[in-house]
Write an enzyme that holds these catalytic residues in place. Structure first.
Site, PDB file in Angstrom:
ATOM      1  N   ARG A   1     -16.063  -1.326   4.203  1.00 43.87           N
ATOM      2  CA  ARG A   1     -15.927  -0.122   5.707  1.00 43.87           C
ATOM      3  C   ARG A   1     -17.616   0.421   5.982  1.00 43.87           C
ATOM      4  NH1 ARG A   1     -13.128   3.388   4.624  1.00 43.87           N
ATOM      5  NH2 ARG A   1     -12.416   2.661   1.765  1.00 43.87           N
TER       6      ARG A   1
ATOM      7  N   TYR B   1     -15.723  -7.191   9.221  1.00 43.69           N
ATOM      8  CA  TYR B   1     -15.235  -6.884   7.568  1.00 43.69           C
ATOM      9  C   TYR B   1     -13.372  -6.291   7.900  1.00 43.69           C
ATOM     10  CZ  TYR B   1     -13.661  -4.516   3.600  1.00 43.69           C
ATOM     11  OH  TYR B   1     -12.497  -4.215   2.496  1.00 43.69           O
TER      12      TYR B   1
ATOM     13  N   LYS C   1      -6.398  -0.050   9.398  1.00 47.56           N
ATOM     14  CA  LYS C   1      -6.799   1.198   8.886  1.00 47.56           C
ATOM     15  C   LYS C   1      -6.757   2.122  10.290  1.00 47.56           C
ATOM     16  CE  LYS C   1      -7.798   0.872   4.376  1.00 47.56           C
ATOM     17  NZ  LYS C   1      -6.857   1.304   3.265  1.00 47.56           N
TER      18      LYS C   1
ATOM     19  N   HIS D   1      -2.517   7.347   3.020  1.00 47.55           N
ATOM     20  CA  HIS D   1      -2.978   6.382   2.096  1.00 47.55           C
ATOM     21  C   HIS D   1      -2.583   6.327   1.504  1.00 47.55           C
ATOM     22  CE1 HIS D   1      -7.113   4.598   0.663  1.00 47.55           C
ATOM     23  NE2 HIS D   1      -6.179   3.237   1.015  1.00 47.55           N
TER      24      HIS D   1
ATOM     25  N   SER E   1      -9.970   4.296  -2.414  1.00 42.29           N
ATOM     26  CA  SER E   1      -9.915   2.769  -2.301  1.00 42.29           C
ATOM     27  C   SER E   1     -10.038   2.353  -3.040  1.00 42.29           C
ATOM     28  CB  SER E   1     -11.159   2.250  -1.432  1.00 42.29           C
ATOM     29  OG  SER E   1     -11.033   3.396   0.528  1.00 42.29           O
TER      30      SER E   1
ATOM     31  N   CYS F   1      -8.970   2.474  -6.450  1.00 44.62           N
ATOM     32  CA  CYS F   1      -8.986   2.944  -7.092  1.00 44.62           C
ATOM     33  C   CYS F   1      -7.503   2.845  -7.377  1.00 44.62           C
ATOM     34  CB  CYS F   1      -9.079   4.423  -7.122  1.00 44.62           C
ATOM     35  SG  CYS F   1     -10.476   4.793  -7.120  1.00 44.62           S
TER      36      CYS F   1
ATOM     37  N   ASN G   1      -2.629  -2.578  -8.325  1.00 43.77           N
ATOM     38  CA  ASN G   1      -2.578  -2.711  -9.544  1.00 43.77           C
ATOM     39  C   ASN G   1      -1.125  -1.702  -9.901  1.00 43.77           C
ATOM     40  OD1 ASN G   1      -4.242  -4.394  -9.890  1.00 43.77           O
ATOM     41  ND2 ASN G   1      -5.628  -2.972 -10.876  1.00 43.77           N
TER      42      ASN G   1
ATOM     43  N   ASP H   1      -1.136   0.320   0.042  1.00 46.15           N
ATOM     44  CA  ASP H   1      -2.167   0.730   0.990  1.00 46.15           C
ATOM     45  C   ASP H   1      -1.685   1.859   1.914  1.00 46.15           C
ATOM     46  OD1 ASP H   1      -4.776   0.850   0.407  1.00 46.15           O
ATOM     47  OD2 ASP H   1      -4.636  -0.073   2.988  1.00 46.15           O
TER      48      ASP H   1
ATOM     49  N   ARG I   1     -12.718  -9.676  -1.044  1.00 50.87           N
ATOM     50  CA  ARG I   1     -11.417  -9.589  -1.131  1.00 50.87           C
ATOM     51  C   ARG I   1     -10.287 -10.726  -1.059  1.00 50.87           C
ATOM     52  NH1 ARG I   1      -9.768  -3.740   0.188  1.00 50.87           N
ATOM     53  NH2 ARG I   1     -11.401  -2.585  -0.391  1.00 50.87           N
TER      54      ARG I   1
ATOM     55  N   ASN J   1       0.453   2.776 -17.859  1.00 45.97           N
ATOM     56  CA  ASN J   1       0.451   3.744 -16.809  1.00 45.97           C
ATOM     57  C   ASN J   1       2.089   4.078 -16.307  1.00 45.97           C
ATOM     58  OD1 ASN J   1      -1.998   4.161 -16.227  1.00 45.97           O
ATOM     59  ND2 ASN J   1      -2.209   2.807 -15.264  1.00 45.97           N
TER      60      ASN J   1
END
Ligand code: OXD
Ligand code: MN
Length: 591
Positions: free
Chosen positions: A79, A207, A216, A236, A258, A260, A264, A285, A374, A501
């Site tokens: 981005r 992209y 986005k 987000h 983004s 982070c 996952n 996302d 990606r 986590n």
């Protein structure tokens, strides 16, 4: 390109859309116009054409059936925040958090770039729906693009084609997104948003975040503006369901900047000790949040696919993602092995022979896979896809979790004292930058609610809106802040992260249920070391104490930094948020 017959019936379905397409075609002068119906046959045909043109490279079909590699231009891999504008009539409505240009000037600039830019190319009309087709919360758009790669990605990421056009016809409104890859010259690259007109113009990039306009540009920047006028929130955030062995499921929406770890966390595999626990993915996302009639906050995921960061994905860090991307996936900017398998940093096996730019791999040139490479894949392929992922009314949230990537200061987890205090936790998020945007990596910056690159209006108004939404909820979700990224002095992570986590999420859920203990501190409520389940974890001595420590001196400096940041928003700052910050500062000073 696109030799299939024209979809005349589709075009005639909606006059409003076809008039706009005609207008754009007069400006951009394409050789042909192709209306996308969203069918599998259309997808395969475009795939075949891109393969014939060597734009898509088939990967080893025995190991990765239906998977392809796409290489973007080396200058077009992330981005471009410095080239992204919010073009409101009043500059203050865009706020200090956005680059701004007057709408008339922005249209002039963009239309000059679009003038004749599709000569020799095909103009694709991509009607899409963000959110389940039958959800009252969904919103539609039409993207016009000259990139077949974008069309394929939009098919995976949204409900695209005829059904979306039918919904647009019922709704009578849609977001207009005009996109051209242009000549990919970074000097002629701009991503402009016109929230008052519900329109987007993007030029010069192929992209994802700049070119897949449903994501986005629409689902965050335009939608956040629409959400404020209509009384909801566009965020987000991932959405995840955590099921305990008794079959009780709690839904959480978590905002992290983004790259982070949202994907996952959304696909987490419970640690071995957590027998009977299950984790269900609803989104990785973006979340759209609405107040329900029962006074709870409900979340839907407007997307239907994942556009995830590849490096670091493996069977240990994210087995669900790893399994998901074994079939029918588009990989962008990964490396290749001698057997034509995709390869990226973080894979334990395989050797790259060709780097992401198609050159023989040489470590002297940097990583084999682009750090922001990606995968694009349909969400339904995820083995942990929630049964409620497409529920038209969404799922009720027990908790909202904010977080950033901070090697120091922010503890592993803490809970807000109230909704408005939670808004302060979100507004105070700071995080080290990542490869998801073209700027220096690892620099700490303020990223409120992980929305710095995505809020389509002035943050001060956005925080007021958050406060107002919370005030209307009888049973608001509890708000938390987490930090998986604390490091010791030698740079080693203090917390194992990934599946573990869940131990933190378990405390969060137990707090929501009122069954877990916490200690009151100046910054909020933290678990005592004994309140967190660390059974079976090998942690360095003292690591847990460090992860749960609150230093009044450091927090005083942090709050002063937040106060300075807020000052940049002047008189539009909500008084209730200022008061919450003043109270937080007084609490650390008193400690
Ligand atoms: C993304 C991003 O692609 O946040 O999701 O950059
Ligand atoms: Mn994102």
């Amino acid at each position: 390109m696109a030799t299939a017959p024209q979809h005349v019936t589709l075009a005639s379905l909606n006059l409003q859309v076809s008039q706009w397409v005609d207008e754009v075609a007069r400006l951009t002068q394409p050789d042909q116009i192709f209306w996308c119906d969203g069918s599998e046959a259309e997808f395969s045909m475009l795939e075949r054409e891109l393969v014939a043109e060597k734009e898509l490279l088939p990967l080893n079909q025995a190991s990765y059936p239906g998977c392809y590699l796409y290489r973007s231009h080396p200058s077009d891999v992330a981005r471009v925040e410095h080239l992204t504008f919010v073009c409101t009539r009043e500059k203050d409505d865009a706020g200090p958090n956005n680059h701004w240009m007057a709408p008339a000037e922005a249209h002039r600039k963009m239309d000059a770039l679009f003038d004749g830019c599709m000569k020799g190319r095909t103009l694709y009309v991509v009607p899409y729906c963000m959110g389940p087709l039958d959800s009252p919360f969904s919103r539609c758009g039409v993207e016009i693009t000259d990139s077949a790669y974008v069309v394929l990605n939009m098919k995976l990421m949204t409900r695209m084609g005829q059904a979306a056009l039918e919904r647009i016809t019922r709704d009578g409104t849609f977001v207009k997104g005009l996109h051209s890859v242009g000549d990919l010259n970074p000097e002629r690259r701009f991503i402009m948003h016109f929230p008052e007109e519900l329109s987007i113009k993007s030029f010069g990039s192929g992209y994802g975040g700049n070119a897949l306009l449903g994501k986005k540009c629409h689902a965050l920047r335009i939608a956040s503006w629409q959400a404020r006028t209509e009384g909801w929130l566009a965020e987000h955030m991932l959405i995840v369901g955590i099921e305990n062995p008794q079959g009780e499921i709690h839904y959480l929406a978590c905002a992290f900047p983004s790259a982070c770890g949202k994907t996952n966390l959304a696909m987490l595999i419970p640690p071995a000790q957590y027998k009977g626990w299950k984790v269900w993915t609803l989104g990785d996302d973006i979340a759209w949040l609405h107040a329900g009639k029962d006074g709870r906050l409900y979340a839907i995921n407007p997307e239907s696919g994942y556009f995830g960061v590849v490096p670091g994905t493996n069977a240990k860090t994210n087995k669900n993602a790893y399994d998901t991307i074994r079939t029918d996936t588009i990989f962008t900017n990964v490396a290749l092995t001698a057997d034509n398998l995709p390869w990226w940093e973080g894979l334990p096996d395989g050797t790259p022979v060709t780097d992401w730019q198609g050159r023989p791999y040489d470590p002297a040139n940097g990583p084999a896979a682009q750090p922001n490479s990606r995968f694009t894949v349909a969400a339904k392929q995820n083995p942990a896809y929630s049964k409620l992922a497409e529920a038209p009314g969404g799922v009720p949230l027990s908790a909202i979790v904010f977080g950033g990537r901070r090697r120091t200061l922010a503890p592993l987890v803490y809970q807000a004292r109230s909704w408005v205090h939670g808004v302060l936790l979100g507004a105070g998020v700071a995080s080290e930058t990542t490869a998801a945007a073209t700027s220096a990596v690892g620099v700490l910056r303020r990223d409120p609610m992980a929305m710095k690159p995505f809020a389509g209006y002035n943050f001060a108004d956005y925080w007021s809106h958050w406060i107002n939404v919370g005030a209307k909820l009888k049973s608001p979700p509890q708000i938390f802040h987490v930090n998986w990224f604390r490091q010791d002095d030698s740079g080693k992570f203090l917390w194992p992260g990934f599946g573990d986590n869940l131990r933190v999420l378990r405390w969060i859920i137990d707090r929501c249920k009122g069954t877990a203990a916490a200690r009151e501190t100046a910054i909020g409520q933290l678990p005592n070391a004994k309140d967190l389940d660390v059974n079976g974890l090998e942690m360095a001595p003292g690591a847990l104490d460090e992860l749960l420590a609150v230093s009044p001196e450091l927090w005083q400096a942090e709050f002063e930094g937040i106060a300075e940041y807020f000052a940049g928003f002047g008189e539009r700052m909500p008084a209730a948020l200022q008061a919450e910050l003043t109270a937080a500062l007084a609490r650390v000073e008193a400690n």
